[in-house]
Write a protein that holds these residues in place. Structure first.
Motif, PDB file in Angstrom:
ATOM      1  N   GLY A  75       0.822  -1.205   0.000  1.00 40.65           N
ATOM      2  CA  GLY A  75       0.000   0.000   0.000  1.00 40.65           C
ATOM      3  C   GLY A  75       0.852   1.250   0.000  1.00 40.65           C
ATOM      4  N   GLN A  76       1.973   1.237   0.721  1.00 37.82           N
ATOM      5  CA  GLN A  76       2.873   2.387   0.739  1.00 37.82           C
ATOM      6  C   GLN A  76       3.473   2.647  -0.634  1.00 37.82           C
ATOM      7  N   ALA A  77       3.778   1.597  -1.378  1.00 43.05           N
ATOM      8  CA  ALA A  77       4.298   1.779  -2.733  1.00 43.05           C
ATOM      9  C   ALA A  77       3.257   2.432  -3.626  1.00 43.05           C
ATOM     10  N   ALA A  78       1.989   2.065  -3.436  1.00 45.46           N
ATOM     11  CA  ALA A  78       0.912   2.679  -4.208  1.00 45.46           C
ATOM     12  C   ALA A  78       0.784   4.161  -3.866  1.00 45.46           C
ATOM     13  N   THR A  79       0.795   4.484  -2.558  1.00 43.15           N
ATOM     14  CA  THR A  79       0.701   5.873  -2.124  1.00 43.15           C
ATOM     15  C   THR A  79       1.886   6.685  -2.625  1.00 43.15           C
ATOM     16  N   MET A  80       3.073   6.127  -2.526  1.00 48.30           N
ATOM     17  CA  MET A  80       4.278   6.831  -2.968  1.00 48.30           C
ATOM     18  C   MET A  80       4.210   7.145  -4.460  1.00 48.30           C
ATOM     19  N   THR A  81       3.683   6.216  -5.243  1.00 46.49           N
ATOM     20  CA  THR A  81       3.595   6.435  -6.686  1.00 46.49           C
ATOM     21  C   THR A  81       2.637   7.576  -7.009  1.00 46.49           C
ATOM     22  N   VAL A  82       1.555   7.696  -6.245  1.00 45.40           N
ATOM     23  CA  VAL A  82       0.636   8.827  -6.435  1.00 45.40           C
ATOM     24  C   VAL A  82       1.383  10.143  -6.291  1.00 45.40           C
ATOM     25  N   PHE A  83       2.153  10.290  -5.221  1.00 48.09           N
ATOM     26  CA  PHE A  83       2.878  11.537  -4.983  1.00 48.09           C
ATOM     27  C   PHE A  83       4.000  11.739  -6.005  1.00 48.09           C
ATOM     28  N   GLN A  84       4.549  10.649  -6.532  1.00 51.83           N
ATOM     29  CA  GLN A  84       5.582  10.761  -7.551  1.00 51.83           C
ATOM     30  C   GLN A  84       5.045  11.294  -8.878  1.00 51.83           C
ATOM     31  N   THR A  85       3.736  11.209  -9.087  1.00 49.60           N
ATOM     32  CA  THR A  85       3.168  11.765 -10.320  1.00 49.60           C
ATOM     33  C   THR A  85       3.167  13.289 -10.306  1.00 49.60           C
ATOM     34  N   LEU A  86       3.409  13.895  -9.129  1.00 52.90           N
ATOM     35  CA  LEU A  86       3.389  15.351  -9.003  1.00 52.90           C
ATOM     36  C   LEU A  86       4.763  15.940  -9.319  1.00 52.90           C
ATOM     37  N   ARG A  87       4.836  17.263  -9.234  1.00 52.98           N
ATOM     38  CA  ARG A  87       6.065  17.991  -9.550  1.00 52.98           C
ATOM     39  C   ARG A  87       6.492  18.833  -8.342  1.00 52.98           C
ATOM     40  N   PRO A  88       7.781  19.148  -8.221  1.00 55.82           N
ATOM     41  CA  PRO A  88       8.214  20.068  -7.175  1.00 55.82           C
ATOM     42  C   PRO A  88       7.433  21.379  -7.263  1.00 55.82           C
ATOM     43  N   GLY A  89       6.972  21.852  -6.114  1.00 55.98           N
ATOM     44  CA  GLY A  89       6.152  23.058  -6.081  1.00 55.98           C
ATOM     45  C   GLY A  89       4.670  22.771  -5.993  1.00 55.98           C
TER      46      GLY A  89
END
Length: 374
Positions: A75-89
């Motif tokens: 589940g943490q890998a899934a959550t982390m991937t969601v945030f990785q789709t974003l950009r700095p800022g």
């Protein structure tokens, strides 16, 4: 089809070798090319896709009513991937009472990278509105929440997120699609720790994202997983598919027992408070009735006294196992604050309880004897 039927038939695979009813296990890491260099079955390498993972993703998407699902190694890998789709800022709004690993990811991994976030009580819609900025990309809901079982009005929060041009994501781990379907209430993405009720037997680690539409975020998440490799093994996928087949029956039975246990504990003089949305005095009772078919199989109790009294109560239980996690066939209890560490906001006298498939009378009797010496 009804959920019971979907749970059994949504993962069916055609076995052309032997006609097996149970899906075969494809342990291969690579797949043979045709003479012209093509892949007749669409499989190249197991980090990209695998027949067992395809069957699992198809089943999870069908159960949640989504267009696509992606299975992960946790589940943490899934959550982390969601945030990785974003950009700095970019900016994320996350519910105040949430699984402690979610803000830990934001603070320790993504904040140094340039992502900002705000934690807010999702029941305070004015506070939520004030927390959404021009650069807010995600509003993250968790309902029922972990560990206080707060209930968020999914439809109201999703509407507010969409007005600001943000995506609404719901951690639906505690409810499962058996009890709550956030995509139908306006969410764009659902996250599951499928380690819990999907697997259902405390023997497989996995996670999933379900997307309402096959849009940009889905495409980017799929690509990130392929590059990063946060994939479940074929055996993990096979195990979760097996668990899904009984999930609807298990979850409903567990929820029925949880209500009885919660009602018993709510009346006991040694218990300060019971957090369970199936009790009429719960602040989220009305909203839970609207968006959930049953209030679930998780509850938390606050024992009169402090951490010592709570720990002693858990230690006197004979049938309920003292262990982390939830959603398995066995009932579990844990002193949550000690698990979360020194920065926890969880009350020190709180015990989190995952109700299993034992008979309600036996669980109640175990609490009765443990509380007799409280």
């Amino acid at each position: 089809m009804k959920p019971e039927t979907l749970a059994i038939h949504s993962s069916r695979m055609a076995d052309l070798n032997a006609g097996a009813v149970t899906p075969p296990l494809y342990l291969t890491t690579t797949f043979e090319r045709e003479a012209d260099g093509s892949f007749a079955y669409g499989y190249l390498y197991s980090r990209n896709n695998n027949p067992n993972r395809d069957a699992l993703e198809k089943s999870i998407a069908a159960l949640e009513g989504g267009a696509q699902a992606i299975a992960f190694s946790s589940g943490q890998a899934a959550t982390m991937t969601v945030f990785q789709t974003l950009r700095p800022g970019d900016h994320v709004v996350v519910t105040q009472d949430s699984y402690y690993g979610t803000p830990a990811l934001l603070e320790e991994l993504f904040h140094p990278w340039g992502l900002t976030y705000t934690r807010v009580d999702m029941n305070d819609l004015d506070a939520l509105r004030a927390s959404i900025h021009e650069n807010t990309r995600i509003v993250w809901i968790e309902t029922p929440s972990n560990p206080l079982l707060k209930i968020t009005d999914i439809q109201a929060v999703a509407g507010m997120a969409h007005e600001a041009g943000a995506i609404c994501i719901c951690d639906n781990t505690w409810a499962t699609p058996v009890l709550q379907r956030p995509l139908e209430l306006g969410c764009d993405v659902v996250m599951h720790s499928t380690t819990k009720y999907f697997g259902g037997h405390s023997d497989v680690l996995s996670g999933a994202l379900v997307f309402k539409e096959e849009g940009e975020m889905y495409q980017r998440a799929r690509r990130l997983q392929s590059i990063g490799g946060a994939v479940p093994s074929p055996f993990d996928c096979w195990m979760v598919v097996r668990g899904i087949k009984t999930m609807t029956t298990r979850v409903r039975a567990q929820a029925a027992t949880a209500r009885q246990v919660a009602e018993f504990l709510a009346k006991h003089p040694a218990i300060e408070q019971v957090h369970y949305p199936g009790l009429e005095n719960h602040p989220g009772y009305a909203v839970a009735n609207q968006q959930m078919s049953l209030p679930g199989a998780m509850l938390s109790i606050q024992v009169k006294g402090g951490a010592e009294e709570a720990t002693q109560l858990a230690g006197r239980l004979q049938l309920i196992t003292r262990a982390t996690s939830l959603g398995g066939v066995e009932s579990l209890i844990e002193h949550r604050a000690s698990v979360e560490g020194p920065n926890t906001a969880t009350p020190p006298n709180l015990l989190r309880i995952s109700i299993g498939l034992e008979h309600a009378d036996d669980l109640i009797e175990d609490f009765r004897q443990a509380l007799a010496n409280a």
